[in-house]
Each structure stands twice: as C-alpha cells, then as structure tokens.
Design a protein around this motif. Structure first.
Motif, PDB file in Angstrom:
ATOM      1  N   ASP A   4       0.796  -1.223   0.000  1.00  0.00           N
ATOM      2  CA  ASP A   4       0.000   0.000   0.000  1.00  0.00           C
ATOM      3  C   ASP A   4       0.831   1.276   0.000  1.00  0.00           C
ATOM      4  OD1 ASP A   4      -2.073  -1.763   0.106  1.00  0.00           O
ATOM      5  OD2 ASP A   4      -2.566  -1.403   2.198  1.00  0.00           O
ATOM      6  N   TYR A   5       1.923   1.284  -0.758  1.00  0.00           N
ATOM      7  CA  TYR A   5       2.682   2.531  -0.867  1.00  0.00           C
ATOM      8  C   TYR A   5       2.225   3.287  -2.102  1.00  0.00           C
ATOM      9  CZ  TYR A   5       5.820   1.046  -4.638  1.00  0.00           C
ATOM     10  OH  TYR A   5       6.330   0.679  -5.838  1.00  0.00           O
ATOM     11  N   ASN A   6       2.449   4.594  -2.107  1.00  0.00           N
ATOM     12  CA  ASN A   6       1.957   5.443  -3.173  1.00  0.00           C
ATOM     13  C   ASN A   6       2.662   6.797  -3.079  1.00  0.00           C
ATOM     14  OD1 ASN A   6       0.021   7.497  -4.366  1.00  0.00           O
ATOM     15  ND2 ASN A   6      -1.053   5.626  -4.877  1.00  0.00           N
ATOM     16  N   ALA A   7       2.695   7.521  -4.161  1.00  0.00           N
ATOM     17  CA  ALA A   7       3.363   8.829  -4.182  1.00  0.00           C
ATOM     18  C   ALA A   7       2.617   9.892  -3.397  1.00  0.00           C
ATOM     19  CB  ALA A   7       3.524   9.300  -5.631  1.00  0.00           C
ATOM     20  N   GLY A   8       1.384   9.638  -3.016  1.00  0.00           N
ATOM     21  CA  GLY A   8       0.609  10.684  -2.354  1.00  0.00           C
ATOM     22  C   GLY A   8       0.060  10.336  -1.005  1.00  0.00           C
ATOM     23  N   LEU A   9       0.584   9.350  -0.347  1.00  0.00           N
ATOM     24  CA  LEU A   9       0.013   8.929   0.932  1.00  0.00           C
ATOM     25  C   LEU A   9       0.378   9.841   2.096  1.00  0.00           C
ATOM     26  CD1 LEU A   9       0.295   5.060   0.648  1.00  0.00           C
ATOM     27  CD2 LEU A   9      -1.670   6.519   0.212  1.00  0.00           C
ATOM     28  N   ASP A  10       1.210  10.833   1.874  1.00  0.00           N
ATOM     29  CA  ASP A  10       1.559  11.744   2.962  1.00  0.00           C
ATOM     30  C   ASP A  10       0.541  12.866   3.140  1.00  0.00           C
ATOM     31  OD1 ASP A  10       2.042  13.296   0.760  1.00  0.00           O
ATOM     32  OD2 ASP A  10       4.041  13.917   1.371  1.00  0.00           O
ATOM     33  N   GLY A  11      -0.496  12.883   2.328  1.00  0.00           N
ATOM     34  CA  GLY A  11      -1.532  13.897   2.441  1.00  0.00           C
ATOM     35  C   GLY A  11      -1.301  15.136   1.605  1.00  0.00           C
ATOM     36  N   SER A  12      -0.119  15.300   1.048  1.00  0.00           N
ATOM     37  CA  SER A  12       0.185  16.509   0.277  1.00  0.00           C
ATOM     38  C   SER A  12      -0.602  16.591  -1.020  1.00  0.00           C
ATOM     39  CB  SER A  12       1.681  16.572  -0.034  1.00  0.00           C
ATOM     40  OG  SER A  12       2.059  15.496  -0.868  1.00  0.00           O
ATOM     41  N   THR A  13      -1.129  15.465  -1.496  1.00  0.00           N
ATOM     42  CA  THR A  13      -1.842  15.484  -2.778  1.00  0.00           C
ATOM     43  C   THR A  13      -3.174  16.210  -2.690  1.00  0.00           C
ATOM     44  OG1 THR A  13      -2.823  13.328  -2.352  1.00  0.00           O
ATOM     45  CG2 THR A  13      -0.756  13.387  -3.586  1.00  0.00           C
ATOM     46  N   ARG A  14      -3.617  16.521  -1.480  1.00  0.00           N
ATOM     47  CA  ARG A  14      -4.844  17.306  -1.350  1.00  0.00           C
ATOM     48  C   ARG A  14      -4.616  18.742  -1.826  1.00  0.00           C
ATOM     49  NH1 ARG A  14      -4.792  14.268   3.480  1.00  0.00           N
ATOM     50  NH2 ARG A  14      -6.411  12.686   3.468  1.00  0.00           N
ATOM     51  N   THR A  15      -3.416  19.232  -1.645  1.00  0.00           N
ATOM     52  CA  THR A  15      -3.106  20.604  -2.042  1.00  0.00           C
ATOM     53  C   THR A  15      -2.285  20.666  -3.329  1.00  0.00           C
ATOM     54  OG1 THR A  15      -1.163  20.592  -0.601  1.00  0.00           O
ATOM     55  CG2 THR A  15      -3.203  21.485   0.312  1.00  0.00           C
ATOM     56  N   VAL A  16      -1.506  19.629  -3.608  1.00  0.00           N
ATOM     57  CA  VAL A  16      -0.680  19.584  -4.822  1.00  0.00           C
ATOM     58  C   VAL A  16      -1.051  18.310  -5.585  1.00  0.00           C
ATOM     59  CG1 VAL A  16       1.660  19.538  -5.746  1.00  0.00           C
ATOM     60  CG2 VAL A  16       1.193  20.752  -3.615  1.00  0.00           C
ATOM     61  N   PRO A  17      -1.828  18.433  -6.654  1.00  0.00           N
ATOM     62  CA  PRO A  17      -2.287  17.236  -7.381  1.00  0.00           C
ATOM     63  C   PRO A  17      -1.168  16.601  -8.211  1.00  0.00           C
ATOM     64  CG  PRO A  17      -3.079  19.220  -8.454  1.00  0.00           C
ATOM     65  CD  PRO A  17      -2.378  19.658  -7.198  1.00  0.00           C
ATOM     66  N   ILE A  18      -0.580  15.522  -7.694  1.00  0.00           N
ATOM     67  CA  ILE A  18       0.554  14.893  -8.358  1.00  0.00           C
ATOM     68  C   ILE A  18       0.280  13.484  -8.860  1.00  0.00           C
ATOM     69  CG2 ILE A  18       2.266  16.225  -7.084  1.00  0.00           C
ATOM     70  CD1 ILE A  18       2.624  13.706  -5.306  1.00  0.00           C
ATOM     71  N   LEU A  19      -0.803  12.860  -8.412  1.00  0.00           N
ATOM     72  CA  LEU A  19      -0.998  11.441  -8.683  1.00  0.00           C
ATOM     73  C   LEU A  19      -1.292  11.123 -10.146  1.00  0.00           C
ATOM     74  CD1 LEU A  19      -2.953  10.499  -5.464  1.00  0.00           C
ATOM     75  CD2 LEU A  19      -0.568  10.002  -6.018  1.00  0.00           C
ATOM     76  N   ASP A  20      -1.764  12.079 -10.906  1.00  0.00           N
ATOM     77  CA  ASP A  20      -2.034  11.868 -12.324  1.00  0.00           C
ATOM     78  C   ASP A  20      -0.890  12.360 -13.204  1.00  0.00           C
ATOM     79  OD1 ASP A  20      -4.501  10.864 -11.579  1.00  0.00           O
ATOM     80  OD2 ASP A  20      -5.576  12.728 -11.979  1.00  0.00           O
ATOM     81  N   THR A  21       0.248  12.664 -12.616  1.00  0.00           N
ATOM     82  CA  THR A  21       1.346  13.286 -13.346  1.00  0.00           C
ATOM     83  C   THR A  21       2.574  12.375 -13.399  1.00  0.00           C
ATOM     84  OG1 THR A  21       2.395  14.328 -11.430  1.00  0.00           O
ATOM     85  CG2 THR A  21       0.559  15.520 -12.446  1.00  0.00           C
ATOM     86  N   SER A  22       3.587  12.846 -14.103  1.00  0.00           N
ATOM     87  CA  SER A  22       4.838  12.096 -14.200  1.00  0.00           C
ATOM     88  C   SER A  22       5.591  12.051 -12.873  1.00  0.00           C
ATOM     89  CB  SER A  22       5.723  12.683 -15.299  1.00  0.00           C
ATOM     90  OG  SER A  22       5.991  14.037 -15.028  1.00  0.00           O
ATOM     91  N   TYR A  23       5.235  12.915 -11.927  1.00  0.00           N
ATOM     92  CA  TYR A  23       5.872  12.876 -10.603  1.00  0.00           C
ATOM     93  C   TYR A  23       5.675  11.503  -9.965  1.00  0.00           C
ATOM     94  CZ  TYR A  23       6.817  13.601  -5.677  1.00  0.00           C
ATOM     95  OH  TYR A  23       7.308  13.475  -4.407  1.00  0.00           O
ATOM     96  N   ALA A  24       4.469  10.959 -10.049  1.00  0.00           N
ATOM     97  CA  ALA A  24       4.188   9.654  -9.449  1.00  0.00           C
ATOM     98  C   ALA A  24       5.028   8.560 -10.114  1.00  0.00           C
ATOM     99  CB  ALA A  24       2.703   9.331  -9.557  1.00  0.00           C
ATOM    100  N   ALA A  25       5.232   8.665 -11.425  1.00  0.00           N
ATOM    101  CA  ALA A  25       6.072   7.697 -12.136  1.00  0.00           C
ATOM    102  C   ALA A  25       7.521   7.805 -11.675  1.00  0.00           C
ATOM    103  CB  ALA A  25       5.970   7.919 -13.642  1.00  0.00           C
ATOM    104  N   ALA A  26       8.013   9.017 -11.547  1.00  0.00           N
ATOM    105  CA  ALA A  26       9.392   9.222 -11.075  1.00  0.00           C
ATOM    106  C   ALA A  26       9.555   8.723  -9.646  1.00  0.00           C
ATOM    107  CB  ALA A  26       9.756  10.699 -11.172  1.00  0.00           C
ATOM    108  N   PHE A  27       8.541   8.899  -8.825  1.00  0.00           N
ATOM    109  CA  PHE A  27       8.563   8.412  -7.447  1.00  0.00           C
ATOM    110  C   PHE A  27       8.775   6.901  -7.411  1.00  0.00           C
ATOM    111  CE2 PHE A  27       6.129   6.388  -4.047  1.00  0.00           C
ATOM    112  CZ  PHE A  27       6.711   6.934  -2.915  1.00  0.00           C
ATOM    113  N   VAL A  28       8.025   6.182  -8.239  1.00  0.00           N
ATOM    114  CA  VAL A  28       8.129   4.716  -8.274  1.00  0.00           C
ATOM    115  C   VAL A  28       9.523   4.280  -8.700  1.00  0.00           C
ATOM    116  CG1 VAL A  28       7.369   2.674  -9.551  1.00  0.00           C
ATOM    117  CG2 VAL A  28       5.698   4.236  -8.594  1.00  0.00           C
ATOM    118  N   VAL A  29      10.034   4.849  -9.764  1.00  0.00           N
ATOM    119  CA  VAL A  29      11.361   4.472 -10.252  1.00  0.00           C
ATOM    120  C   VAL A  29      12.423   4.759  -9.190  1.00  0.00           C
ATOM    121  CG1 VAL A  29      13.119   4.942 -12.000  1.00  0.00           C
ATOM    122  CG2 VAL A  29      10.717   4.744 -12.670  1.00  0.00           C
ATOM    123  N   ALA A  30      12.341   5.915  -8.559  1.00  0.00           N
ATOM    124  CA  ALA A  30      13.309   6.269  -7.519  1.00  0.00           C
ATOM    125  C   ALA A  30      13.215   5.336  -6.317  1.00  0.00           C
ATOM    126  CB  ALA A  30      13.100   7.714  -7.081  1.00  0.00           C
TER     127      ALA A  30
END
Length: 103
Positions: A4-30
C-alpha cells in the motif's frame, strides 16, 4: 513485504495534485532503485484503479485519485513506469544488483 505505498500517501496530494502526473512515475522508479532485496520480498502499489470505495466515484477522468489507471481505464504515468520497468528488468538487475527488481 511493503504494501500500500503510493506517491501521495503523505496527504500533500490534497493541495498539490501529483498522482495523475509524471511525478508519481518518477517516485516509483526512484523508490525501486533503493529497495534492499535482502529485506523486502515484494511491494504493492496502492492502488491499481481509481475505482474503489474509499473516495467514491470520481467526477473527472483525471481527478488526482490513488489508482494507476483512471476509472475509465486510461493508464496514468505511474502505470506506464511499471510497464517500462518490467521491460527492462534484466537491465535493472545489472544496474541495481541489490534491489528487489523482479519480472
């Protein structure tokens, strides 16, 4: 296992929409580049689809929900990152021999 890990589980995605972007892809690779295979047998990303009961049905196709694909089945960048990593799993093992990269 890391589940259950994800690029937005810290709550920041409520203010900065990143889950539909390349940021989430870069997060996974990193993140996968730093996994220690000796201590982590597997990982699961939260979640495959934007269709799940916790957020209800999304009003828009790209609504910054946690899935790797939209409720209409459109692949998000994070799903494409996993597909790309799967194609190059042997190369990844050569670059990151201590990671848990598996096909």
């Amino acid at each position: 296992f890391v589940t259950d890990y994800n690029a937005g589980l810290d709550g920041s995605t409520r203010t900065v929409p990143i889950l539909d972007t390349s940021y989430a892809a870069a997060f996974v690779v990193a993140q996968l580049a730093h996994v220690d295979a000796a201590n982590v047998a597997g990982m699961s990303y939260w979640t495959l689809s934007d269709v799940f009961e916790e957020q209800g049905q999304q009003a828009a196709e790209f609504a910054n929900a946690f899935g790797m694909q939209t409720y209409g089945g459109v692949a998000k960048p994070v799903l494409r990152a996993f597909e790309l990593l799967a194609r190059f799993v042997d190369d990844a093992r050569a670059i990151y021999p201590a990671t848990a990269v598996r096909a």
